[in-house]
Design an enzyme around this catalytic site. Sequence first.
Site, PDB file in Angstrom:
ATOM      1  N   HIS A  82       0.833  -1.208   0.000  1.00  0.00           N
ATOM      2  CA  HIS A  82       0.000   0.000   0.000  1.00  0.00           C
ATOM      3  C   HIS A  82       0.869   1.259   0.000  1.00  0.00           C
ATOM      4  O   HIS A  82       1.831   1.358   0.754  1.00  0.00           O
ATOM      5  CB  HIS A  82      -0.908   0.000   1.227  1.00  0.00           C
ATOM      6  CG  HIS A  82      -2.094   0.907   1.081  1.00  0.00           C
ATOM      7  ND1 HIS A  82      -1.984   2.284   1.086  1.00  0.00           N
ATOM      8  CD2 HIS A  82      -3.415   0.633   0.921  1.00  0.00           C
ATOM      9  CE1 HIS A  82      -3.182   2.815   0.929  1.00  0.00           C
ATOM     10  NE2 HIS A  82      -4.057   1.841   0.821  1.00  0.00           N
ATOM     11  N   PRO A 169      12.240  12.184  10.244  1.00  0.00           N
ATOM     12  CA  PRO A 169      13.221  11.231   9.706  1.00  0.00           C
ATOM     13  C   PRO A 169      12.712   9.802   9.558  1.00  0.00           C
ATOM     14  O   PRO A 169      13.081   9.097   8.612  1.00  0.00           O
ATOM     15  CB  PRO A 169      14.369  11.297  10.720  1.00  0.00           C
ATOM     16  CG  PRO A 169      14.210  12.598  11.404  1.00  0.00           C
ATOM     17  CD  PRO A 169      12.760  12.918  11.403  1.00  0.00           C
ATOM     18  N   GLY A 172       7.887  10.307   8.660  1.00  0.00           N
ATOM     19  CA  GLY A 172       7.381  10.955   7.455  1.00  0.00           C
ATOM     20  C   GLY A 172       6.452  12.114   7.715  1.00  0.00           C
ATOM     21  O   GLY A 172       6.730  12.995   8.544  1.00  0.00           O
TER      22      GLY A 172
END
Length: 298
Positions: A82, A169, A172
């Site tokens: 996904h 980092p 997201g």
Amino acid sequence: MTKIVECIPNFSVGTDSAVIEGLADIVRGTPGATLLDYSADASHNRSVFTYVGSPEAAAACAVALAKYAAEKIDLTKHVGEHPRMGAVDVIPFVPVKNMTMDEAVALSKEVAEKIATEAGIPVFLYEDSASKETRRNLATIRKGQFEGMAEKMQKDAWKPDFGADQPHPTAGVVAVGARMPLIAFNVNLSTSDVNIANNIAKIIRGSSGGFKAVKGIGIMLEDRNIAQVSMNMVNYEATPLYRVVEIIRMEAARYGVSVIGSELIGLAPAKALIDCAEYYLQIEDFDYDKQVLENHLL
């Protein structure tokens, strides 16, 4: 009057049961929030939670979930079918009772600001909460996914609505917004050729000329060795589930492929399923309000 809002956060974890149960415990432990459903999919490497509550409880729970996800989910090590751009990928709010869409939008913005501040995750507002028309569509925001988000966010057009101009980092970015009910619905095919699923998804999704109320992609379920048309149905009344299933069945036949099953992720309005029963049973003069027992009981 008691206000009730639904929240359906999606997380980029589908195999780590400890993390998934940790997320569930946060919802269970939030006063005023009720966990209705949660499910995880290993192929998608994704889990979907559904809970309801007062606006205050729903907001507090969403922020706590985002903070936990940022701590426990590392997208630099994440692999799944996904598309994803964040540890908590999307947080939609749906007004359920005694609550307007404008109030849901205001709530989503409050949550977005707190997530950016307290979890350190940049936030894009989407759907009815979008700050600009180009950000209404989640797929447009997510394009590039986690790996391409740092470069994307350097462009003026893709500065986040809240938070730093670079992704967390390991967690997201996240999309937060208010919307009407959405049905996550997938159709499985009797083939391992994902190109067939992609071709069919292109035919049915609105962005490429299909149904305006359908978003779809083709994916491969490695654990079952079958291809799947994975969809978000954003308006089940404009485009009912049975109509999409029949188009997929018809297009699949071109390749000598059949529909072998479907999958409902999370919850769906009863009417969406009853509409399918009415269609396939060919019930004449059916009256949803009068002829469904539960409508009278509720």
